[in-house]
Design an enzyme around this catalytic site. Structure first.
Site, PDB file in Angstrom:
ATOM      1  N   CYS A  71       3.873  -1.683 -38.869  1.00  0.00           N
ATOM      2  CA  CYS A  71       2.655  -0.924 -39.662  1.00  0.00           C
ATOM      3  C   CYS A  71       1.997  -0.749 -38.388  1.00  0.00           C
ATOM      4  CB  CYS A  71       2.202  -2.166 -40.426  1.00  0.00           C
ATOM      5  SG  CYS A  71       1.335  -1.303 -41.709  1.00  0.00           S
ATOM      6  N   GLU A  72       2.269   0.295 -37.636  1.00  0.00           N
ATOM      7  CA  GLU A  72       1.338   0.739 -36.270  1.00  0.00           C
ATOM      8  C   GLU A  72       1.865   1.836 -35.998  1.00  0.00           C
ATOM      9  OE1 GLU A  72       0.760  -2.695 -34.417  1.00  0.00           O
ATOM     10  OE2 GLU A  72       0.636  -1.859 -32.189  1.00  0.00           O
TER      11      GLU A  72
ATOM     12  N   TYR B 197      15.447  -7.147 -21.337  1.00  0.00           N
ATOM     13  CA  TYR B 197      14.147  -7.192 -21.913  1.00  0.00           C
ATOM     14  C   TYR B 197      13.805  -6.530 -23.187  1.00  0.00           C
ATOM     15  CZ  TYR B 197      13.358  -8.442 -16.976  1.00  0.00           C
ATOM     16  OH  TYR B 197      13.506  -9.057 -15.834  1.00  0.00           O
TER      17      TYR B 197
ATOM     18  N   TYR C 258       4.897  -0.220 -22.043  1.00  0.00           N
ATOM     19  CA  TYR C 258       5.088   0.538 -20.873  1.00  0.00           C
ATOM     20  C   TYR C 258       5.459   2.023 -20.792  1.00  0.00           C
ATOM     21  CZ  TYR C 258       6.784  -4.334 -19.787  1.00  0.00           C
ATOM     22  OH  TYR C 258       7.096  -5.693 -19.861  1.00  0.00           O
TER      23      TYR C 258
HETATM   24  N1  LLP Z   1      12.819 -12.870 -10.101  1.00  0.00           N
HETATM   25  C1  LLP Z   1      11.315 -12.943 -10.254  1.00  0.00           C
HETATM   26  C2  LLP Z   1      10.690 -14.034  -9.899  1.00  0.00           C
HETATM   27  C3  LLP Z   1      11.066 -12.031 -11.322  1.00  0.00           C
HETATM   28  O1  LLP Z   1       9.595 -11.961 -11.563  1.00  0.00           O
HETATM   29  C4  LLP Z   1      11.699 -11.094 -12.036  1.00  0.00           C
HETATM   30  C5  LLP Z   1      11.149 -10.241 -12.791  1.00  0.00           C
HETATM   31  C6  LLP Z   1      13.166 -11.239 -11.585  1.00  0.00           C
HETATM   32  C7  LLP Z   1      13.515 -12.021 -10.695  1.00  0.00           C
HETATM   33  C8  LLP Z   1      13.992 -10.005 -12.042  1.00  0.00           C
HETATM   34  O2  LLP Z   1      13.691  -8.971 -11.984  1.00  0.00           O
HETATM   35  P1  LLP Z   1      14.755  -7.665 -12.482  1.00  0.00           P
HETATM   36  O3  LLP Z   1      15.925  -7.712 -11.529  1.00  0.00           O
HETATM   37  O4  LLP Z   1      15.247  -8.024 -13.895  1.00  0.00           O
HETATM   38  O5  LLP Z   1      14.109  -6.514 -12.147  1.00  0.00           O
HETATM   39  N2  LLP Z   1       9.482  -7.039 -18.915  1.00  0.00           N
HETATM   40  C9  LLP Z   1       9.345  -6.066 -17.716  1.00  0.00           C
HETATM   41  C10 LLP Z   1       9.949  -6.515 -16.669  1.00  0.00           C
HETATM   42  C11 LLP Z   1       9.479  -7.919 -15.982  1.00  0.00           C
HETATM   43  C12 LLP Z   1      10.008  -8.579 -14.867  1.00  0.00           C
HETATM   44  C13 LLP Z   1       9.428  -9.659 -14.595  1.00  0.00           C
HETATM   45  N3  LLP Z   1      10.037 -10.371 -13.678  1.00  0.00           N
HETATM   46  C14 LLP Z   1      10.117  -4.745 -18.609  1.00  0.00           C
HETATM   47  O6  LLP Z   1      10.635  -4.680 -19.677  1.00  0.00           O
HETATM   48  O7  LLP Z   1      10.545  -3.856 -17.838  1.00  0.00           O
END
Ligand code: LLP
Length: 435
Positions: free
Chosen positions: A359-360, A388, A332
């Site tokens: 390696c990238e 994450y 991202y």
């Molecule tokens: N509830 C649902 C249904 C979700 O899909 C998510 C996050 C959350 C709660 C929690 O959201 P938060 O409070 O953590 O923003 N990998 C990405 C983030 C993907 C989030 C997916 N869903 C990153 O590294 O930014």
């Protein structure tokens, strides 16, 4: 976090350089009290502003390991899981199944079977096929499963396109605008072995605009009111999802505990106002914060290795980690703040790119870090890596996923032990034909 008398970065009362020496690097470090305080602030706000008629569900996709479920259990909150693996981890930690909410846009049959066998409290339906499978499996077990339906309110939140979920084109949820949300509601209501408790929506992640959350809740309440008229069904539960942003760099707001309380107050006021406007009973509410509970609670410690200056172009400072422990820049272009943990008082004096060891070429923690002059052997701390990072780590290039420690009152304990090379080959098989 602060800088101690030795000029070292300190987290949870522990000297980060000592942590690096004791546990090695790369190392994920989590401040236990930060995590607990965030869980408390959300649940306390629901208790104060909404008579306790709601439950915080920690979105464990942000960071999943047995210890985090143990903390959530002690704090009396619930959790959101999104796979059989997260559910298994929660169950192994002794987490109460009735406080688990199961998500996923394509739950597998085996995940649904496992969730029902565990007696998970709530399952969020996100497809017709899921409603069918759930009803059938619940029927086989002679039970009635409580479910929510995932709604797409069509709210655009300003965040990276990949982590934005509630625009019209989304694999998640059923749209209010095109009538599909009402259709699936009617469908689920007919299922004998499902009990529809209400609706869920989640508009995206790393969002700072209060108005986006408020708008999504307003749209949900308008929908609840509309189907009360058309279907004669009134929702008892409204799950408002997660998504509150955190501080990564000074481009982001520092919301702080009080700020998060304000976000939730705004949502609760919106629910109350909407109920009054439409003459609805106040629903039981859930929120699902992940990032804001663990994100700022975590840092990653690395050791600086190779340093390479490309005259007139850039300087690379390479560390012993990379996209295998933090793929967020590669995915991202996420931005982070870093500092030399062993010389934390030294003024930043140069702009560098922090490179991983994979390696990238795209394997970077990021570019444009303003650092004190780094030398091989320095301990580099990258901040706000609690969410994450570990949960998205991989064994790319057969690098080992770093261990994690939990720090409280200056004491650190493993919550995830180090992987070993044996772990890497544990499931590898050389078939007879290759011997
Ligand atoms: N509830 C649902 C249904 C979700 O899909 C998510 C996050 C959350 C709660 C929690 O959201 P938060 O409070 O953590 O923003 N990998 C990405 C983030 C993907 C989030 C997916 N869903 C990153 O590294 O930014």
């Amino acid at each position: 976090m602060k800088i101690n008398q030795r000029g070292h970065l300190e987290i949870g009362g522990a000297d980060s350089v000592e942590l690096a020496n004791k546990f090695g690097t790369p190392l994920y470090v989590f401040d236990e009290m930060h995590i607990r305080n965030m869980m408390r602030i959300y649940q306390d706000t629901i208790n104060e502003a909404y008579d306790g008629n709601g439950l915080v569900l920690y979105a464990s996709k942000a960071f999943s390991c047995k210890a985090i479920y143990a903390i959530a259990k002690q704090e009396g909150i619930g959790v959101d899981v999104v796979s059989g693996g997260e559910l298994y981890t929660a169950m192994q930690a002794g987490f109460p199944a009735e406080k688990i909410c199961m998500h996923g846009n394509n739950k597998l049959k085996r995940e649904i079977e496992y969730a029902l066998d565990c007696k998970v409290g709530t399952i969020v339906v996100d497809a017709y096929s899921e409603a069918d499978m759930l009803d059938e499996e619940a029927s086989k077990r002679g039970m009635v499963q409580e479910v929510l339906i995932r709604i797409n309110p069509g709210v655009e939140a300003h965040t990276h396109a990949y982590v934005q979920t509630a625009t019209p084109d989304s694999k998640f949820g059923f749209s209010i605008a095109d009538g599909t949300a009402e259709k699936i509601t009617a469908y689920v209501l007919q299922k004998k072995h499902l009990r529809l408790k209400g609706f869920h929506c989640h508009i995206g992640s790393q969002i700072f605009e209060k108005q986006s959350f408020v708008l999504a809740v307003e749209k949900n309440l308008a929908f609840i009111s509309a189907i009360k008229k058309t279907l004669g069904y009134e929702a008892e539960t409204l799950n408002m999802g997660g998504g509150f942003g955190i501080w990564y760099t000074d481009e982001d707001a520092k919301i702080g505990v009080e700020g998060y309380r304000d976000y939730l107050y705004a949502l609760i006021e919106t629910v109350k106002d909407g109920c009054e406007k439409y003459g609805l009973k106040r629903p039981f509410i859930n929120i699902e914060p992940g990032r804001s509970i663990v994100g700022e609670a975590g840092i990653t410690l690395y050791t600086v290795g190779a340093i390479k200056e490309i005259p007139g172009i850039r300087k690379y400072v390479a560390i012993d980690g990379g996209m295998f422990d933090n793929p967020r820049y590669a995915l991202y272009q996420s931005k982070y703040t870093a500092l030399l943990a062993n010389r934390a008082n030294e003024k930043p004096c140069e702009i560098v790119s922090i490179a991983g060891k994979c390696c990238e070429s795209g394997d970077l923690i990021g570019t444009n870090f303003n650092l004190a002059k780094a030398q091989t052997g320095d301990i580099l701390a990258v901040l706000s890596t609690g969410a994450y990072n570990y949960s998205m780590a991989s064994n790319y290039n057969r690098n080992l996923i770093p261990p994690a420690v939990l720090v409280k009152d200056g004491k650190a304990e493993y919550i995830v032990k180090p992987q070993t090379y044996e772990d890497l080959v544990r499931n590898d098989v050389i078939p007879e034909s290759l011997k």
